[in-house]
Design a protein around this motif. Structure first.
Motif, short mmCIF file in Angstrom:
data_model
loop_
_atom_site.label_atom_id
_atom_site.label_comp_id
_atom_site.label_asym_id
_atom_site.label_seq_id
_atom_site.Cartn_x
_atom_site.Cartn_y
_atom_site.Cartn_z
N VAL A 59 0.85 -1.19 0.00
CA VAL A 59 0.00 0.00 0.00
C VAL A 59 0.89 1.24 0.00
CG1 VAL A 59 -1.80 1.27 1.20
CG2 VAL A 59 -1.82 -1.23 1.21
N LYS A 60 0.76 2.04 -1.04
CA LYS A 60 1.64 3.19 -1.23
C LYS A 60 1.05 4.45 -0.59
CE LYS A 60 3.76 0.32 -4.03
NZ LYS A 60 3.50 -1.13 -3.99
N ASP A 61 1.94 5.27 -0.04
CA ASP A 61 1.49 6.57 0.47
C ASP A 61 1.52 7.59 -0.66
OD1 ASP A 61 4.15 7.52 0.16
OD2 ASP A 61 4.64 7.17 2.26
N PRO B 67 -12.14 -0.56 -3.76
CA PRO B 67 -11.74 -0.98 -2.41
C PRO B 67 -12.69 -2.04 -1.86
CG PRO B 67 -11.63 1.40 -2.61
CD PRO B 67 -12.31 0.90 -3.86
N GLY B 68 -12.12 -3.06 -1.27
CA GLY B 68 -12.91 -4.13 -0.69
C GLY B 68 -13.09 -5.33 -1.59
N VAL C 2 -7.25 -2.35 -1.41
CA VAL C 2 -7.39 -1.17 -0.55
C VAL C 2 -6.78 0.03 -1.27
CG1 VAL C 2 -7.33 -2.52 1.56
CG2 VAL C 2 -5.21 -1.58 0.65
N PRO C 3 -7.23 1.23 -0.95
CA PRO C 3 -6.66 2.42 -1.59
C PRO C 3 -5.14 2.47 -1.42
CG PRO C 3 -8.66 3.01 -0.40
CD PRO C 3 -8.34 1.59 -0.03
N GLY C 4 -4.45 2.76 -2.50
CA GLY C 4 -3.00 2.84 -2.47
C GLY C 4 -2.31 1.61 -3.01
N MET C 5 -3.02 0.50 -3.15
CA MET C 5 -2.43 -0.64 -3.86
C MET C 5 -2.20 -0.24 -5.31
SD MET C 5 -4.38 -4.14 -2.85
CE MET C 5 -4.18 -4.97 -1.29
N CYS C 6 -1.07 -0.62 -5.86
CA CYS C 6 -0.77 -0.34 -7.27
C CYS C 6 -0.45 -1.65 -7.97
CB CYS C 6 0.41 0.62 -7.38
SG CYS C 6 0.12 2.23 -6.65
N PHE C 7 -1.06 -1.87 -9.13
CA PHE C 7 -0.88 -3.15 -9.81
C PHE C 7 -1.21 -3.00 -11.29
CE2 PHE C 7 -4.88 -2.84 -7.52
CZ PHE C 7 -5.82 -2.98 -8.53
N THR D 209 -8.57 3.93 -5.35
CA THR D 209 -8.64 5.22 -4.68
C THR D 209 -9.72 5.21 -3.61
OG1 THR D 209 -10.22 6.14 -6.28
CG2 THR D 209 -7.87 6.38 -6.79
N GLU D 210 -9.66 6.19 -2.73
CA GLU D 210 -10.62 6.25 -1.63
C GLU D 210 -12.04 6.57 -2.09
OE1 GLU D 210 -8.92 9.07 1.05
OE2 GLU D 210 -7.70 7.57 2.07
#
Length: 382
Positions: free
Chosen positions: A155-157, A284-285, A335-340, A363-364
């Protein structure tokens, strides 16, 4: 976490000692939550992520970061490499413990560890070092970090997202320029060299791969550019990426030399539809496998299921391949911030292949966001 991560291609915020301190604390706490006594990190991507330190050379001398909840992070390093380690930004957030040639590095490390603990170990740790620790502490046991803490870097900030955005934008620029070069009559290796030069031109510090699969070679998803001469009438798979500001890019587009046949256009349109379906499944989810299912269903329903022979995606960050993986059976929630990546493909043996790939994040606000924005339509090249 920003809902729409963006960045200038050349403006990113440097990581600070506090950033690295927070990462090390989070890793130690995550290990404790997973029932581990701590984490042992050898030189490689995990060490760079956690401390900012990358040894100039990885040798037989032991270097290991020891993290445990409630314990000050300690980096064990050879004395001759200590000056370089001290220069790392994250060094201010840890204690450095050096050892000299002729002394037992495992005896230096052992007092930092629970004598009966189970530890997560970075995947690229040398077997000789792990065996040395086991001999010094026979009551300890070990598990790979990918197994124990698969989302350690997942999960990236906001600062990491900015770097991935910059890397994606640079890869997009490279694609825009490669469409201007001549394909017909040149070897795959020539076009691959052009792609590598373009990635460097647009700010990459490292090129990890430049796949150029022309004609029947495109039916091999991991074909490396070879000596085949690209011909008019070829479909050409272009898959390329590397690191910019320490974070990865990875994108694929499939072009055609001259006008495609009806079948080639139909397969390309099918893959484009599958890629879009995978992207629309990002929220998300949702389980990671839902992205794979959505893309794969489109291809399977069209009768090409047996020709989609790999997972739909993989994570990306300080390496171009890392968890999470978009594949059936991966129930890890997005979840928000995962990059793939989302990169479905169809590969017709002996004939041609098609793959389309973007890097995305959740994203959120509940939607996906692309880091690659070049057209998905088939480009015609000369």
């Amino acid at each position: 976490m920003p809902s729409t991560p963006t960045a200038s291609a050349d403006e990113v915020t440097p990581f600070t000692a506090d950033d690295y301190r927070a990462r090390m604390t989070r890793a130690a706490e995550s290990a404790a939550d997973a029932g581990l006594a701590g984490v042992l990190v050898a030189p490689g991507p995990d060490l760079v992520y956690l401390t900012g330190y990358q040894p100039t050379a990885i040798t037989e001398r032991l270097t290991v970061l020891v993290l445990a909840a409630g314990q000050e992070p300690v980096l064990v390093v050879p004395t001759l490499e200590a000056p370089d380690a001290e220069k790392a930004t994250g060094a201010a957030a840890l204690t450095l413990r050096d050892w000299t040639d002729g002394k037992d590095p495992y005896a230096v490390t052992a007092p930092l560890l629970d004598v009966a603990g189970r530890f997560g170990v970075s995947d690229n740790a040398w077997a000789m070092h792990l065996l040395g620790l086991q001999q010094a502490l026979p009551g300890t046991s070990y598990v790979s970090l990918t197994e124990a803490l698969p989302m350690l870097r997942g999960v990236k900030d906001a600062h990491e997202l900015a770097r991935i955005a910059a890397a994606g934008a640079a890869a997009d620029q490279a694609y825009g320029e490669i469409l201007k070069v001549r394909f017909a009559g040149r070897k795959e290796t020539d076009v691959a060299a052009d792609l590598a030069a373009l990635l460097m031109r647009f700010g990459h510090s490292q090129v990890d791969f430049t796949v150029v699969g022309s004609g029947p070679n495109g039916a091999n998803p991991h074909h490396e550019a070879g000596e085949r001469t690209i011909e008019r009438g070829d479909m050409v798979v272009l898959d390329f990426g590397g690191l910019k500001h320490g974070y990865g890019s990875d994108t694929t587009r499939t072009v055609h030399v001259g006008e495609p046949t009806d079948e080639e256009q139909r397969v390309h349109d099918l893959v484009r539809e599958a890629q879009q379906a995978g992207f629309e499944a990002v929220r998300p989810g949702a389980a990671c496998q839902e992205v794979d299912r959505a893309a794969r269903k489109v291809i399977k329903d069209a009768g090409y299921g047996e020709y989609f022979i790999h997972r739909t995606g993989h994570g990306i960050g300080v390496t171009t391949h890392e968890p999470p993986y978009m594949i059936e059976g991966e129930e890890l929630p997005i979840v928000p911030g995962m990059c793939f990546s989302i990169e479905p493909g169809v590969y017709l043996p002996g004939r041609f292949g098609v793959r389309i790939e973007d890097i995305v994040t959740a994203t959120e606000d509940g939607a996906g966001h692309r880091f690659n924005n070049t057209p998905h339509e088939m480009a015609i090249v000369e």
